[in-house]
Every structure is written in C-alpha cells, then in structure tokens.
Design a protein around this motif. Sequence first.
Motif, PDB file in Angstrom:
ATOM      1  N   CYS A   1      31.173  29.095 -21.323  1.00  0.00           N
ATOM      2  CA  CYS A   1      30.219  30.164 -21.630  1.00  0.00           C
ATOM      3  C   CYS A   1      29.204  29.745 -22.685  1.00  0.00           C
ATOM      4  O   CYS A   1      28.081  30.267 -22.717  1.00  0.00           O
ATOM      5  CB  CYS A   1      30.961  31.431 -22.046  1.00  0.00           C
ATOM      6  N   ASP A   2      29.560  28.801 -23.547  1.00  0.00           N
ATOM      7  CA  ASP A   2      28.567  28.229 -24.460  1.00  0.00           C
ATOM      8  C   ASP A   2      27.532  27.426 -23.683  1.00  0.00           C
ATOM      9  O   ASP A   2      26.339  27.444 -24.004  1.00  0.00           O
ATOM     10  CB  ASP A   2      29.257  27.339 -25.497  1.00  0.00           C
ATOM     11  N   VAL A   3      27.992  26.723 -22.643  1.00  0.00           N
ATOM     12  CA  VAL A   3      27.081  25.950 -21.793  1.00  0.00           C
ATOM     13  C   VAL A   3      26.117  26.884 -21.076  1.00  0.00           C
ATOM     14  O   VAL A   3      24.903  26.655 -21.052  1.00  0.00           O
ATOM     15  CB  VAL A   3      27.884  25.112 -20.772  1.00  0.00           C
ATOM     16  N   TYR A   4      26.640  27.941 -20.494  1.00  0.00           N
ATOM     17  CA  TYR A   4      25.762  28.891 -19.799  1.00  0.00           C
ATOM     18  C   TYR A   4      24.758  29.525 -20.758  1.00  0.00           C
ATOM     19  O   TYR A   4      23.579  29.703 -20.427  1.00  0.00           O
ATOM     20  CB  TYR A   4      26.591  29.983 -19.133  1.00  0.00           C
ATOM     21  N   ALA A   5      25.202  29.886 -21.954  1.00  0.00           N
ATOM     22  CA  ALA A   5      24.298  30.511 -22.914  1.00  0.00           C
ATOM     23  C   ALA A   5      23.164  29.572 -23.289  1.00  0.00           C
ATOM     24  O   ALA A   5      21.997  29.980 -23.374  1.00  0.00           O
ATOM     25  CB  ALA A   5      25.068  30.938 -24.165  1.00  0.00           C
TER      26      ALA A   5
ATOM     27  N   GLY B   1      34.860  14.223 -11.134  1.00  0.00           N
ATOM     28  CA  GLY B   1      33.623  14.188 -10.370  1.00  0.00           C
ATOM     29  C   GLY B   1      32.732  15.386 -10.606  1.00  0.00           C
ATOM     30  O   GLY B   1      32.973  16.222 -11.478  1.00  0.00           O
ATOM     31  N   GLY B   2      31.677  15.437  -9.792  1.00  0.00           N
ATOM     32  CA  GLY B   2      30.679  16.474  -9.954  1.00  0.00           C
ATOM     33  C   GLY B   2      30.764  17.538  -8.881  1.00  0.00           C
ATOM     34  O   GLY B   2      31.777  17.679  -8.186  1.00  0.00           O
ATOM     35  N   LEU B   3      29.682  18.292  -8.746  1.00  0.00           N
ATOM     36  CA  LEU B   3      29.593  19.382  -7.781  1.00  0.00           C
ATOM     37  C   LEU B   3      28.760  18.971  -6.579  1.00  0.00           C
ATOM     38  O   LEU B   3      27.818  18.186  -6.708  1.00  0.00           O
ATOM     39  CB  LEU B   3      28.953  20.607  -8.429  1.00  0.00           C
ATOM     40  N   SER B   4      29.092  19.508  -5.437  1.00  0.00           N
ATOM     41  CA  SER B   4      28.274  19.348  -4.237  1.00  0.00           C
ATOM     42  C   SER B   4      27.677  20.700  -3.880  1.00  0.00           C
ATOM     43  O   SER B   4      28.302  21.744  -4.086  1.00  0.00           O
ATOM     44  CB  SER B   4      29.119  18.835  -3.066  1.00  0.00           C
ATOM     45  N   THR B   5      26.478  20.674  -3.328  1.00  0.00           N
ATOM     46  CA  THR B   5      25.821  21.897  -2.883  1.00  0.00           C
ATOM     47  C   THR B   5      26.034  22.048  -1.388  1.00  0.00           C
ATOM     48  O   THR B   5      25.607  21.207  -0.601  1.00  0.00           O
ATOM     49  CB  THR B   5      24.320  21.865  -3.209  1.00  0.00           C
ATOM     50  N   PHE B   6      26.721  23.121  -0.994  1.00  0.00           N
ATOM     51  CA  PHE B   6      27.031  23.354   0.410  1.00  0.00           C
ATOM     52  C   PHE B   6      25.967  24.211   1.085  1.00  0.00           C
ATOM     53  O   PHE B   6      25.812  24.174   2.297  1.00  0.00           O
ATOM     54  CB  PHE B   6      28.398  24.030   0.543  1.00  0.00           C
ATOM     55  N   TYR B   7      25.269  25.018   0.292  1.00  0.00           N
ATOM     56  CA  TYR B   7      24.139  25.789   0.807  1.00  0.00           C
ATOM     57  C   TYR B   7      23.256  26.176  -0.358  1.00  0.00           C
ATOM     58  O   TYR B   7      23.740  26.532  -1.435  1.00  0.00           O
ATOM     59  CB  TYR B   7      24.582  27.065   1.545  1.00  0.00           C
ATOM     60  N   SER B   8      21.961  26.126  -0.138  1.00  0.00           N
ATOM     61  CA  SER B   8      20.982  26.648  -1.084  1.00  0.00           C
ATOM     62  C   SER B   8      19.745  27.030  -0.288  1.00  0.00           C
ATOM     63  O   SER B   8      19.115  26.173   0.336  1.00  0.00           O
ATOM     64  CB  SER B   8      20.625  25.625  -2.158  1.00  0.00           C
ATOM     65  N   GLY B   9      19.433  28.313  -0.270  1.00  0.00           N
ATOM     66  CA  GLY B   9      18.306  28.743   0.536  1.00  0.00           C
ATOM     67  C   GLY B   9      18.160  30.247   0.537  1.00  0.00           C
ATOM     68  O   GLY B   9      18.708  30.951  -0.315  1.00  0.00           O
ATOM     69  N   PRO B  10      17.434  30.781   1.521  1.00  0.00           N
ATOM     70  CA  PRO B  10      17.145  32.217   1.549  1.00  0.00           C
ATOM     71  C   PRO B  10      18.352  33.062   1.935  1.00  0.00           C
ATOM     72  O   PRO B  10      19.347  32.564   2.462  1.00  0.00           O
ATOM     73  CB  PRO B  10      16.044  32.318   2.614  1.00  0.00           C
ATOM     74  N   ARG B  11      18.238  34.321   1.676  1.00  0.00           N
ATOM     75  CA  ARG B  11      19.267  35.281   2.043  1.00  0.00           C
ATOM     76  C   ARG B  11      19.392  35.361   3.571  1.00  0.00           C
ATOM     77  O   ARG B  11      18.455  35.028   4.306  1.00  0.00           O
ATOM     78  CB  ARG B  11      18.914  36.662   1.501  1.00  0.00           C
ATOM     79  N   PRO B  12      20.545  35.821   4.066  1.00  0.00           N
ATOM     80  CA  PRO B  12      20.689  36.022   5.508  1.00  0.00           C
ATOM     81  C   PRO B  12      19.605  36.963   6.040  1.00  0.00           C
ATOM     82  O   PRO B  12      19.158  37.879   5.342  1.00  0.00           O
ATOM     83  CB  PRO B  12      22.073  36.669   5.633  1.00  0.00           C
TER      84      PRO B  12
ATOM     85  N   GLU C   1      21.049  24.046 -11.765  1.00  0.00           N
ATOM     86  CA  GLU C   1      22.052  23.051 -11.374  1.00  0.00           C
ATOM     87  C   GLU C   1      22.465  22.197 -12.570  1.00  0.00           C
ATOM     88  O   GLU C   1      23.624  21.798 -12.678  1.00  0.00           O
ATOM     89  CB  GLU C   1      21.531  22.183 -10.234  1.00  0.00           C
ATOM     90  N   ALA C   2      21.526  21.929 -13.470  1.00  0.00           N
ATOM     91  CA  ALA C   2      21.873  21.145 -14.659  1.00  0.00           C
ATOM     92  C   ALA C   2      22.914  21.870 -15.502  1.00  0.00           C
ATOM     93  O   ALA C   2      23.866  21.256 -15.999  1.00  0.00           O
ATOM     94  CB  ALA C   2      20.617  20.859 -15.483  1.00  0.00           C
ATOM     95  N   THR C   3      22.741  23.182 -15.658  1.00  0.00           N
ATOM     96  CA  THR C   3      23.718  23.965 -16.404  1.00  0.00           C
ATOM     97  C   THR C   3      25.066  23.944 -15.699  1.00  0.00           C
ATOM     98  O   THR C   3      26.115  23.728 -16.325  1.00  0.00           O
ATOM     99  CB  THR C   3      23.227  25.406 -16.573  1.00  0.00           C
ATOM    100  N   GLU C   4      25.066  24.155 -14.389  1.00  0.00           N
ATOM    101  CA  GLU C   4      26.323  24.154 -13.638  1.00  0.00           C
ATOM    102  C   GLU C   4      27.006  22.794 -13.686  1.00  0.00           C
ATOM    103  O   GLU C   4      28.241  22.709 -13.764  1.00  0.00           O
ATOM    104  CB  GLU C   4      26.058  24.562 -12.193  1.00  0.00           C
ATOM    105  N   ASN C   5      26.228  21.730 -13.665  1.00  0.00           N
ATOM    106  CA  ASN C   5      26.815  20.395 -13.763  1.00  0.00           C
ATOM    107  C   ASN C   5      27.495  20.194 -15.113  1.00  0.00           C
ATOM    108  O   ASN C   5      28.554  19.548 -15.206  1.00  0.00           O
ATOM    109  CB  ASN C   5      25.748  19.324 -13.540  1.00  0.00           C
TER     110      ASN C   5
END
Length: 493
Positions: A49-53, A289-300, A342-346
């Motif tokens: 939560c410090d990272v997110y802030a 390891g790190g994170l992979s992005t499985f989807y990033s895009g518009p809403r359904p 993504e930098a924050t999430e990483n």
Amino acid sequence: MSDSNRTTRGIGVRRRLARAGAALAVLVGALAGATATSGVAQAAAQGPCDVYAAGGTPCVAAHSTTRALYARYAGPLYQVRRSSDQALRDIGVLSTGGYADAAAQDAFCAGTTCVITVIYDQSGRSNHLTQAPGGGAASGPDNLADAAAAPTTLNGHRAYGVYVAPGTGYRNNHTSGIATGDQPEGMYAILDGTHYNGGCCFDYGNAETSSNDTGNGHMEAIYFGNIKVWGYGTGPGPWVMADLENGLFSGANTGYNANDPTVNHRYLTAMVKGAPNQWAIRAGDARSGGLSTFYSGPRPNASGYNPMHKEGAIILGIGGDNSKGARGTFYEGVMTAGYPSEATENAVQADIVAAGYANSPATAGAVRGTGSGKCLDVPNASATAGTQAQIYTCWGGANQTWTRTADGQLTVNVSGSTLCLDAYGGATADGTKVVTWPCNGGANQQWRFNADGTVTGVPSGRCLDVAGAAVADSTPVQLWSCWGGDNQKWTLG
C-alpha cells in the motif's frame, strides 16, 4: 510574482520532488524486500500500500491475515472465534509492518477450533470483511473460514490464510472510498493457485451493496477458478478473470481469450483494474518473477459494461449475489482509488515476492486415525503402484512413517521406493480409492491437514476416510465427503 505565489510555487516543486523521491524509495525498497534475522520479524521498509500510494493510487481497502500491508501498520489483521467458549481474539503483527502473530492464534485455539470472524481493513477506512449475509442466489449467513486450514510461511514466519470451502463467504456492503459508477480502481489478491473449482464464484473485489444481481457492469472483482460458462482461457484452467456481473470475462468479450493462460502457481498474484472504457488482467507467480498482462483494452461491447455501474461493496469467496459454490484460498489483497500504472504494479509484485511466501515446513511421523487409534499403512510394505492404503495397528514400521512435504504431498518409503499418497486416477468422487503411487507432482497427490483433524484432497476437497467407519486392521481408506466423523480425523507425528 508575489511572495505568496513564490511560496506556493516553491511548495509545489518541493512536493513534486518529494513524491518523486518517495516513488524511487518505494521501488528500491520493494526490490530489496524485507528480511528476518535471529528469528525476529523485521518490518518491511515499504508495503504494497505504500507502493500504491507513491504511484498516486492509494489503497482504500487492505486485507491480509498474513502480514501488514503498510510499513507503519501495527493494528490487528483479523479476529478469530473459539468454538469451545465463543471467545474472540484479535490477531495482530509481531512488529510494526511485520508478519502475523500466528503463535497467538495457536495458543488461543489450542485444544479446540477457531473460525475467522473479521478480516480487518488496514487502510483506516474501516472496510472490514465479516460474515456474508444471504443474497439473491443463496441464503445466509455464509460459513466462516477455519482459522487454521491454510497454513503458510512468509520468510520463515508461520501464518494462516483464509481457506474458502463452498458455502464460505465474507462481505462488506457499507464501505468507504471504494469505486462506484465508472470510477477507476485497481485490485490484487494473493491466492493458492492449486485450490479452486468450477463453482461460482471465488471472487475478491467490488460488488453490489444489496447482495443481489442488479445487472451488467455492477461488479468489478478478481475471479479465480475453471468455470467455462462465460469467459475462459487456454488450457484446462484455472484462469484469472474478471467478474463484471452476469459474466466472467477473460478478455474483450464473453468467451475465449487465447492470451489468458492456465495459471496454477502455488502462490499466485492476480490483478484486475478498470477505468472508463479500459480494463486489464495481470498475474504472476507470487514467489518469483514479474507480472504478465493477459488482457488490456476496452470494456466488453455488451450492454451495461460501458460505462460501468459499480456499487462499492467488497466480497471475498462469493459472487455478487452471494453465489457460494466456489472454493479457494486467500492470503492478502487490496483495492485502490485510481487506475494503477504497470510500473506501480510491477513494484507491488516485487514487494510480494520479497515477502517470501512458502509452504509450511515438512513434518514426518505416523498418520494416526482418531476413531480407530490405528495408523495409515501400506499393506505388506508393497512398492506396487496402486496399492490401496489401509489402517493397521501402529508398530512404527517404515510403511507407517509418512512425510508431509512442503508441496503438500504425503510420502512413504517402502522397499526402497518413495511413493506418494494418491487419489487413484485423479478422481474426486466419494469412494475413490486412496493408494500409493510414484510421486508426479499432480494435484491428486496434494493433501491438506486441517485444524479440525481432517485431511482433505486438494482437487476434491473430500476427506481421507476409513471405509465404513470401521476400526479393524486392514480396513481400506478412501475419499469421502467430509461429515465430521472420527473416521475422517487424523494426527501426524
């Protein structure tokens, strides 16, 4: 320029520099991680939560039964209730910003069982999770999690997760600061990637405040499991998806997303985030390891999902309408205000890896039946694959000496061969034979020792059972639906 304008501008510059310095410190601190020395829990320099802030997307809910999610958090993590006298006890941290005080739970619950009654919100907004009420899909209140059913360690320190069996659920319908409407938000959860099913719905995140299905787009939650009624990914599952109400989405629309793979890491980081006409799924191994992005895009493109109609309740282990047929294990998770970068999430993922999640250490000894007083035994010390295990008078032989490994296996060394206790053929039905088989890493060779004395198979959730509740030598053991009988209770050691 007036003096006041100069002062305001100077303050703004200093604030920007401070934020930049804080963000750099977070990234460095997260990558460096926390350490434990001399058996004393050390506070993390930064928590997730410090990272997110520092990234401009602060936590508005932070739940964990295993550790503090802020470097300066020193309050309770969760509350347990003891079955023997209904007494309550808050379980806190060993030190500010540190790990859960599992020993306090063990002492309080010794000789009886406990359930988790509250999972406290560390954000200061009082978004605590408590027993879920009934909803449109199922009556309530829901069951509470056995407090000792999901043991784990973090950098060698014992802790307990939240073991969700079907029927178990937590909720808060009256929250503060959680995204509503089409407001942006992010969330992550650390889950057991080997504990799941195809029931609806093992969720963590944003849901309806009425515990009823109020329409498309009224939810935004992490889902984990292998149901294929709505969206799904590659392989047999499980998959990380998003529950947006009236649909589990693996990508742009209902249905198949080839970029959403089967993920079954023992400790899994799962992330979902959403903003106006934008959302994403990310995930990775919580241990490396790190994170992979499985989807990033518009809403359904179906009606009701753009814009969204989020209501701001929080759920754990259930669907928005209290659908409660799912199973899973939760260790920690947060929800944010704003759409994290993504930098924050990483950097959050780096902090999670540094937390050092691992299975409880291996233990060894006889597995003794509570009802019979006899030991789990390999007949005639046979090394033949498929030999059905039995109970037999305890005598201390190698064929009655089992090792519980860090990966949840029960191994035995017979006639020079190390074999695993195995649900035959990977079956999960009542009456499935429990046999010895060469160890192969399959989920049907993973077993959980629960606080109530039961031993359950990971894929089935069914109990290791002495057939017919008999107590005679050579009675075979099997899988059977858990019902609380002494023929389903065991001790190791």
